[in-house]
Design an enzyme around this catalytic site. Structure first.
Site, PDB file in Angstrom:
ATOM      1  N   HIS B  98       0.843  -1.203   0.000  1.00 37.10           N
ATOM      2  CA  HIS B  98       0.000   0.000   0.000  1.00 37.10           C
ATOM      3  C   HIS B  98       0.868   1.238   0.000  1.00 37.10           C
ATOM      4  O   HIS B  98       1.947   1.262   0.600  1.00 37.10           O
ATOM      5  CB  HIS B  98      -0.978  -0.009   1.166  1.00 37.10           C
ATOM      6  CG  HIS B  98      -0.351   0.027   2.520  1.00 37.10           C
ATOM      7  ND1 HIS B  98      -0.110   1.198   3.193  1.00 37.10           N
ATOM      8  CD2 HIS B  98       0.094  -0.974   3.314  1.00 37.10           C
ATOM      9  CE1 HIS B  98       0.447   0.917   4.365  1.00 37.10           C
ATOM     10  NE2 HIS B  98       0.589  -0.390   4.470  1.00 37.10           N
ATOM     11  N   ASP B 100      -0.426   4.366   0.811  1.00 39.65           N
ATOM     12  CA  ASP B 100      -0.912   5.391   1.740  1.00 39.65           C
ATOM     13  C   ASP B 100      -0.210   5.213   3.086  1.00 39.65           C
ATOM     14  O   ASP B 100       0.424   4.183   3.338  1.00 39.65           O
ATOM     15  CB  ASP B 100      -2.434   5.304   1.926  1.00 39.65           C
ATOM     16  CG  ASP B 100      -2.879   3.990   2.542  1.00 39.65           C
ATOM     17  OD1 ASP B 100      -2.305   2.933   2.193  1.00 39.65           O
ATOM     18  OD2 ASP B 100      -3.790   3.995   3.380  1.00 39.65           O
ATOM     19  N   ASP B 132       6.352   1.500   6.446  1.00 41.09           N
ATOM     20  CA  ASP B 132       4.936   1.073   6.314  1.00 41.09           C
ATOM     21  C   ASP B 132       4.220   1.927   5.288  1.00 41.09           C
ATOM     22  O   ASP B 132       3.593   2.906   5.637  1.00 41.09           O
ATOM     23  CB  ASP B 132       4.256   1.153   7.681  1.00 41.09           C
ATOM     24  CG  ASP B 132       2.810   0.685   7.658  1.00 41.09           C
ATOM     25  OD1 ASP B 132       2.426  -0.028   6.725  1.00 41.09           O
ATOM     26  OD2 ASP B 132       2.064   1.047   8.585  1.00 41.09           O
ATOM     27  N   GLU B 166      -5.083   1.362   2.648  1.00 44.38           N
ATOM     28  CA  GLU B 166      -4.870   0.302   3.629  1.00 44.38           C
ATOM     29  C   GLU B 166      -5.006   0.809   5.058  1.00 44.38           C
ATOM     30  O   GLU B 166      -5.541   0.125   5.930  1.00 44.38           O
ATOM     31  CB  GLU B 166      -3.494  -0.335   3.427  1.00 44.38           C
ATOM     32  CG  GLU B 166      -3.331  -1.691   4.121  1.00 44.38           C
ATOM     33  CD  GLU B 166      -2.795  -1.605   5.552  1.00 44.38           C
ATOM     34  OE1 GLU B 166      -2.819  -2.624   6.239  1.00 44.38           O
ATOM     35  OE2 GLU B 166      -2.355  -0.522   5.992  1.00 44.38           O
ATOM     36  N   GLU B 167      -4.536   2.034   5.302  1.00 44.42           N
ATOM     37  CA  GLU B 167      -4.587   2.580   6.665  1.00 44.42           C
ATOM     38  C   GLU B 167      -5.987   3.065   7.033  1.00 44.42           C
ATOM     39  O   GLU B 167      -6.211   3.523   8.159  1.00 44.42           O
ATOM     40  CB  GLU B 167      -3.586   3.736   6.815  1.00 44.42           C
ATOM     41  CG  GLU B 167      -2.135   3.380   6.488  1.00 44.42           C
ATOM     42  CD  GLU B 167      -1.518   2.381   7.469  1.00 44.42           C
ATOM     43  OE1 GLU B 167      -2.223   1.904   8.372  1.00 44.42           O
ATOM     44  OE2 GLU B 167      -0.331   2.057   7.298  1.00 44.42           O
ATOM     45  N   ASP B 195       4.476  -6.401   4.430  1.00 47.08           N
ATOM     46  CA  ASP B 195       3.798  -5.301   5.133  1.00 47.08           C
ATOM     47  C   ASP B 195       3.677  -5.610   6.623  1.00 47.08           C
ATOM     48  O   ASP B 195       2.752  -5.171   7.276  1.00 47.08           O
ATOM     49  CB  ASP B 195       2.419  -5.067   4.500  1.00 47.08           C
ATOM     50  CG  ASP B 195       1.721  -3.830   5.048  1.00 47.08           C
ATOM     51  OD1 ASP B 195       2.410  -2.920   5.538  1.00 47.08           O
ATOM     52  OD2 ASP B 195       0.470  -3.792   4.994  1.00 47.08           O
ATOM     53  N   HIS B 228     -30.526  11.993  36.628  1.00 47.63           N
ATOM     54  CA  HIS B 228     -29.681  12.543  37.681  1.00 47.63           C
ATOM     55  C   HIS B 228     -29.586  11.499  38.788  1.00 47.63           C
ATOM     56  O   HIS B 228     -30.599  11.022  39.290  1.00 47.63           O
ATOM     57  CB  HIS B 228     -30.333  13.829  38.194  1.00 47.63           C
ATOM     58  CG  HIS B 228     -29.485  14.602  39.156  1.00 47.63           C
ATOM     59  ND1 HIS B 228     -29.213  14.157  40.421  1.00 47.63           N
ATOM     60  CD2 HIS B 228     -28.841  15.787  39.032  1.00 47.63           C
ATOM     61  CE1 HIS B 228     -28.442  15.047  41.043  1.00 47.63           C
ATOM     62  NE2 HIS B 228     -28.203  16.039  40.205  1.00 47.63           N
ATOM     63  N   THR B 330     -22.677  13.491  37.713  1.00 46.54           N
ATOM     64  CA  THR B 330     -23.535  12.575  38.476  1.00 46.54           C
ATOM     65  C   THR B 330     -24.684  12.083  37.613  1.00 46.54           C
ATOM     66  O   THR B 330     -25.848  12.328  37.902  1.00 46.54           O
ATOM     67  CB  THR B 330     -24.080  13.265  39.731  1.00 46.54           C
ATOM     68  OG1 THR B 330     -24.708  14.485  39.326  1.00 46.54           O
ATOM     69  CG2 THR B 330     -22.968  13.580  40.699  1.00 46.54           C
TER      70      THR B 330
END
Lengths: 473, 473
Positions: B98, B100, B132, B166-167, B195, B228, B330
């Site tokens: 890849h 990207d 990568d 890919e990412e 990869d 609440h 709360t």
């Protein structure tokens, strides 16, 4: 009491004017939680001060300094201390209220502009702050005005403490009360606060108890950084696993708190107290309606009320540090902090509760045989507040309700906390009375907040009558 | 193999040029996860295509269409399909990679600009995408170039599938593989993907297995809106209480999955498989270093590796709908969704896992006697992937490693998922090999991502040698 009759008649005759003035107050966007609105909070303070000037109420403005908000230092709005009458022969009643409001945007779902008071055909006055707490604080001023216009002597001295930060932590208030307990607040005989609500929609109540709170952060730390669950899953002690293991041991699905010793501190229920629940204006279907789902644990009204008012509860609020967005993230969070709190009732002591909670959590963590590190930190703790509903201030308020509404008020407690109640009681050493004007369905912090015109107008009469009754208590 | 010796020599002589070209690729900010960078992703595709043109690699660009990103429709980058050689007498190797990269900002903590390749005195090449996956995909092109320059016949046909998403979910890739299985991908003999990473820093490995995943949303619904905790605490079944009760039953602090039946599907460990763990380049202190804390469950290397590679794990990721900020709110959350996932191993079937998980959760919820509503939804599921490490492609890769590095590679598996691996194996019906170039400490998705120059240069030789070895397999 022909004096009060004339007051009542005056209030009725001027009701349109009271509504108009409430509209002026609602139009001021005194949202304390947003730095951009701070000038409007100050504008609201000045609106009140201008009325005090007109009515001859002497006043000082206490400046609590600055707060950090939205990343910058923002000046806090003043706490207004008013004084009307200093006759040593009269009782002195201190009234507290707040002139700030919750945030509100039309886009949140309001059916009309939140900062324009709108009356519908049922006489409901919609607007942010209408019931919380602008109608009540203004009503104290209208009571003074009515007496002046009719030339009726106000039979008590009034001190007023009006803050502009109630919806955002009451910054600086406690310190001021402690500091001025023997100064400005000296000579107070009774404290009266109108900043809560009836239990239902029709019958007034006097509120004599509030639960306290102990809020906790439970932190479990493991790896130095978030890890990928694919790469590391199965080989490391995961803080989330341990957090869930421990937090699941704190409370049972039926609401029973599982921390050993917690119930030992709870004041036993007496037959006399049990009797006070009879005839209270409260119906389970209404409560289910407020909850918005059939998830109420108890199957009868008395048990529901006792569970809200006189028994502790433990809620798990959330986790800081874990994945919280939509979607699917495969993270092993490195350090997570669970948030939970316990609502405290008489005679629970926050310090003792903390001892029990931290001991229990430490022992549960030890059982896990995990290499994670576990710490417990109390964020804040406040004791429950309980007044004597048979004291003279409550008796006066009860007579006032009967005079104005023709019914005996319910004696109620509430599940939440109003910390100032306890601060006044403990520092001034006097009885504090909660005397609500609004109804259960006013939606104080919600969209379409309203106060019924009837509650507002009869509320003015109620406050006036209370002052007359407590004068001779 | 004098041909390979000349290739090696050529690669060494041109190493400065390979580094310079990697710098050109790193300078292109091909971040797929941010719509603003999409033109740079396309620019990176064109950079690759221009090299394919120079080298006579024929190519087509598949357009996967559009995706919704940051609120608008954004055109997806092309999936580049390259073909180099169509000799029916040769084997055909499909290589995937890849172009990207993960996002990167200097302000995240990088010591140098992430998009400027910087070499330090230890020969580490820092830059986003360095390891990568830009060095690996470019290396396939440099292998072709070296053969051309030296007039050495490439003994295999090469198909290349390079994607730019890919990412960010590999949008459109699976569909293309299914669609072109009998089209473009027809005739593939072996798939090789570079990869992933070595298990340690010094010894190369071949990776033959990945865990799968089954990701779950467990939703508990109670009241219609957030409540609440002061007002309602103790009177309603709280979704958080029930969520913690159930999620705490899924996994033990020692990592053991508690869902009945889960381990029945796990392929038993044989003596033969156990033997493969001997001598693997892996040390517990290094692993603790990567974790960043002494929270590793197992006390020896083999058990750690087996727990990552061949046993399932269950991680609790977080909660959607609960309080997650700093501070003390709360709230009783009305509806909460717990997120957890199970890493799957052979022979676990996602459908059967889902049956076990949903049955168990339903029965645990029933035990709570709560009025909340509980639903379980599988978000995605992917089977584990396992190749035969004794097949011809792995044998070829093993010889290649020994030729280039002088050591036998470790045979490794990984704990995470690379879905395309399974897609290729199942749709093309051929062996898939993961042949990493980078080392364990490259920090693929972290700040200061790097590839060691040695790994890059020797990696080019490794890929070349693999192609020669597999040609005669």
């Amino acid at each position: 009491m022909t004096q009060l009759d004339s007051i009542f008649s005056h209030v009725d005759q001027n009701s349109a004017d009271y509504v108009r003035r409430l509209g002026e107050a609602v139009a001021i966007k005194s949202v304390s939680g947003d730095a951009h609105h701070r000038p409007e909070v100050v504008k609201m303070a000045n609106y009140i001060i201008s009325w005090m000037d007109k009515l001859g109420v002497s006043h000082t403005s206490h400046d609590p300094g600055f707060q950090e908000l939205d990343g910058s230092q923002v000046k806090l709005p003043p706490i207004i201390l008013g004084t009307y009458g200093t006759d040593p022969a009269k009782k002195t009643v201190l009234v507290y209220g707040h002139y700030d409001v919750q945030p509100a945007l039309k886009s949140d779902g309001w059916t009309s502009d939140p900062f324009t008071l709108v009356e519908d055909e049922q006489g409901r006055l919609f607007g942010r702050g209408s019931t919380d707490d602008k109608a009540p604080i203004l009503s104290w001023l209208w009571v003074i005005e009515a007496h002046q216009k009719l030339g009726v002597d106000l039979p008590v001295n009034i001190k007023m403490c009006f803050e502009g930060m109630e919806e955002s932590g009451s910054e600086g208030l406690d310190e001021l009360i402690v500091q001025e307990a023997k100064g400005y607040f000296k000579g107070t005989d009774y404290v009266c606060i109108s900043d809560n609500y009836w239990l239902g929609k029709t019958r007034p109540c006097l509120t004599y108890g509030l639960r306290g709170i102990a809020y906790y952060k439970l932190t479990i730390a493991g790896p130095a950084k978030d890890l990928h669950s694919g790469v590391f899953g199965g080989t490391v002690h995961e803080p989330m696993t341990d957090l869930f293991a421990i937090m699941s041991k704190l409370v049972a699905p039926d609401g029973k708190i599982l921390v050993p010793g917690i119930y030992d501190q709870v004041r036993p229920l007496t037959d006399k107290e049990r009797g006070t629940y009879n005839g209270i204006d409260f119906a389970l279907p209404d409560y289910e309606g407020a909850v918005g789902g059939k998830v109420v644990i108890q199957d009868n009204e008395h048990e529901v009320l006792m569970s809200r008012w006189r028994y502790p509860s433990l809620s798990l609020h959330g986790i800081e540090g874990a994945f919280y967005s939509a979607g699917a993230k495969t993270v092993i969070p490195a350090k997570v902090t669970g948030k939970f709190s316990i609502r405290l009732v008489p005679d629970m002591d926050p310090a003792e509760v903390h001892r029990l909670v931290s001991t229990f959590i430490a022992s549960e963590h030890a059982k896990l045989n995990s290499k994670t590190v576990c710490t417990v930190e109390p964020l804040h703790g406040a004791r429950a507040w309980l007044a004597d509903p048979e004291g003279p201030s409550y008796a006066a308020a009860s007579k006032a309700v009967q005079r104005v509404f023709g019914v005996k008020p319910d004696l109620t407690r509430e599940g939440g906390s109003i910390p100032v109640t306890l601060t006044f009681q403990e520092n001034l050493g006097v009885s504090v009375l909660l005397l609500p004007m609004g109804a259960a369905d006013d939606g104080a912090h919600s969209i379409n907040e309203k106060i019924d015109k009837k509650n507002y107008i009869e509320g003015i009469k109620l406050l006036a009558t209370y002052l007359h009754e407590v004068a001779s208590a």
